[in-house]
Enzyme design. Structure first.
Site, PDB file in Angstrom:
ATOM      1  N   HIS A 139       0.857  -1.188   0.000  1.00  0.00           N
ATOM      2  CA  HIS A 139       0.000   0.000   0.000  1.00  0.00           C
ATOM      3  C   HIS A 139       0.891   1.236   0.000  1.00  0.00           C
ATOM      4  O   HIS A 139       1.692   1.439   0.916  1.00  0.00           O
ATOM      5  CB  HIS A 139      -0.905  -0.003   1.231  1.00  0.00           C
ATOM      6  CG  HIS A 139      -1.758   1.221   1.350  1.00  0.00           C
ATOM      7  ND1 HIS A 139      -2.723   1.549   0.419  1.00  0.00           N
ATOM      8  CD2 HIS A 139      -1.785   2.203   2.282  1.00  0.00           C
ATOM      9  CE1 HIS A 139      -3.312   2.668   0.778  1.00  0.00           C
ATOM     10  NE2 HIS A 139      -2.752   3.093   1.907  1.00  0.00           N
ATOM     11  N   GLY A 157      -4.791   8.096   4.458  1.00  0.00           N
ATOM     12  CA  GLY A 157      -5.253   9.449   4.704  1.00  0.00           C
ATOM     13  C   GLY A 157      -4.179  10.439   5.097  1.00  0.00           C
ATOM     14  O   GLY A 157      -4.468  11.610   5.353  1.00  0.00           O
ATOM     15  N   LYS A 160      -0.554  10.745   0.861  1.00  0.00           N
ATOM     16  CA  LYS A 160       0.386  10.184  -0.127  1.00  0.00           C
ATOM     17  C   LYS A 160      -0.004  10.579  -1.550  1.00  0.00           C
ATOM     18  O   LYS A 160       0.839  11.012  -2.340  1.00  0.00           O
ATOM     19  CB  LYS A 160       0.439   8.651   0.002  1.00  0.00           C
ATOM     20  CG  LYS A 160       0.937   8.167   1.351  1.00  0.00           C
ATOM     21  CD  LYS A 160       1.043   6.657   1.404  1.00  0.00           C
ATOM     22  CE  LYS A 160      -0.308   5.979   1.291  1.00  0.00           C
ATOM     23  NZ  LYS A 160      -1.201   6.279   2.433  1.00  0.00           N
ATOM     24  N   ASP A 178      -1.878   3.991  -4.730  1.00  0.00           N
ATOM     25  CA  ASP A 178      -2.657   3.136  -3.845  1.00  0.00           C
ATOM     26  C   ASP A 178      -2.032   1.754  -3.652  1.00  0.00           C
ATOM     27  O   ASP A 178      -1.752   1.353  -2.535  1.00  0.00           O
ATOM     28  CB  ASP A 178      -4.105   2.995  -4.330  1.00  0.00           C
ATOM     29  CG  ASP A 178      -4.965   2.305  -3.287  1.00  0.00           C
ATOM     30  OD1 ASP A 178      -4.969   2.760  -2.127  1.00  0.00           O
ATOM     31  OD2 ASP A 178      -5.619   1.303  -3.612  1.00  0.00           O
ATOM     32  N   ARG A 244      17.839  14.784  12.841  1.00  0.00           N
ATOM     33  CA  ARG A 244      18.114  16.127  12.316  1.00  0.00           C
ATOM     34  C   ARG A 244      19.428  16.188  11.548  1.00  0.00           C
ATOM     35  O   ARG A 244      19.793  17.249  11.028  1.00  0.00           O
ATOM     36  CB  ARG A 244      18.142  17.132  13.474  1.00  0.00           C
ATOM     37  CG  ARG A 244      16.813  17.197  14.227  1.00  0.00           C
ATOM     38  CD  ARG A 244      16.843  18.230  15.322  1.00  0.00           C
ATOM     39  NE  ARG A 244      17.062  19.576  14.814  1.00  0.00           N
ATOM     40  CZ  ARG A 244      17.146  20.665  15.587  1.00  0.00           C
ATOM     41  NH1 ARG A 244      17.041  20.536  16.899  1.00  0.00           N
ATOM     42  NH2 ARG A 244      17.346  21.844  15.055  1.00  0.00           N
TER      43      ARG A 244
END
Length: 331
Positions: A139, A157, A160, A178, A244
């Site tokens: 996915h 949700g 992407k 998808d 970072r």
């Protein structure tokens, strides 16, 4: 993963010609390797791989022509086993009539190609390897950015597809949305492609399904690409300590192959498409030997060394001052 490929599919895909046995082209092959019989033509069948497509080129056909009719019949009777998928003749060479007769009587098709043996063998093995390779479905969204295949994953949700849409507007290419079908190309490479039903389509919540080729043109899509980098989108968490510096590149195992992975936290105001673009460019730079994290580490090491030297000089000067003052008091 396809368990088998029919000779009919091979003929249609690679534009081969059926010389005989058109009624038998539904026969299957389950092995990507081919057999180019050599010793078998001389009568040695102890290790004959009968379950492979048998490829006969100019050398094999020339030798066959040099032996008698009875020997040809005997050899082909041995070669035409129940599990033999097909015989492939290259360079559009004339098919020995004995082969046609014996193959037909055993329900084996004879097909041909106009290409040289090495070329057609390479092409056929690649096709069979792709079709018979182990496959998984992931996915996510798969895009090509600056020539690198970037697999974007994350919770449903998280954005992407919207990220892919913005990357398309910036000139990058969509491979799959998808669902991404992944299979192994070789020991170090993975190929990603869309399911047939989702080819060139992109789903945007609130808008629906859009046809990327129609909206952005044929130059905005690819049917498949190598997977070079994985970007995992995460919901921002103030309690997490995010990397970072990027000194260490993590990796995910996909079909036994490690794919470099970058984690990108998502929150309002962050330019996620721009960050993914930068991630792709930064990874390409690392492949070329330019590592920003290493450069930062080197700069830091030089600064520490420089400050240590200054501290040492200051300590030495302070000690000299103290020694001088002590000497003055004695005098």
């Amino acid at each position: 993963m396809s368990e088998f490929v029919t000779i009919s599919e091979i003929v249609q895909k690679l534009k081969f010609t059926v010389k005989s046995g058109v009624d038998f082209i539904s026969k299957r092959t389950m092995i990507s390797d081919l057999s180019r019989p050599g010793l078998e033509l001389t009568g040695y069948f102890d290790f004959y791989p009968s379950d492979r497509i048998q490829v006969l080129g100019r050398t094999e056909i020339s030798y066959i022509k040099s032996i008698s009719h009875m020997n040809r019949m005997a050899i082909f009777e041995e070669m035409c086993q129940k599990d033999t998928p097909a015989f492939l003749i290259t360079r559009d060479l004339e098919v020995p009539p004995e082969l046609m007769a014996v193959a037909t009587s055993n329900g084996i098709p004879v097909i041909s190609s106009s290409m040289p043996t090495s070329q057609v063998s390479s092409m056929l093995e690649q096709y069979l390897s792709d079709r018979l390779a182990e496959r998984i479905s992931v996915h996510g969204v798969f895009v090509e950015i600056y020539g690198l295949g970037v697999l974007i994953t994350g919770e449903s949700g998280i954005g992407k597809s919207e990220t892919a849409l913005e990357l398309l507007k910036r000139g990058h290419l969509l491979v799959a949305d998808d669902r991404v079908e992944i299979h192994q190309l070789n020991q170090s490479s993975l190929i990603g492609e869309p399911p047939e039903i989702l080819l060139h389509l992109l789903e945007i919540r609130g808008l629906g399904i859009i046809d990327v080729m129609s909206l952005f043109g044929v130059g905005a899509v690819r049917d498949r690409a190598d997977i070079n980098l994985k970007v995992e989108l995460l919901n921002w968490d103030d309690n997490n300590r995010y990397d970072r510096i990027g000194a260490q590149i993590e990796g995910d195992q996909i079909l036994g192959i490690e794919v470099p992975r970058v984690k990108v936290p998502v929150r309002v105001g962050r330019d996620i498409p721009g960050i993914i673009e930068a991630a792709a460019m930064n990874y390409r730079a690392k492949l070329m030997g330019f590592d920003a994290a290493k450069k930062f580490d080197d700069n830091l090491s030089r600064l520490i060394a420089k400050n240590s030297a200054l501290d040492q000089e200051n300590e030495t000067a302070e000690q000299r001052k103290k020694d001088h003052e002590a000497a003055s008091k004695k005098s």
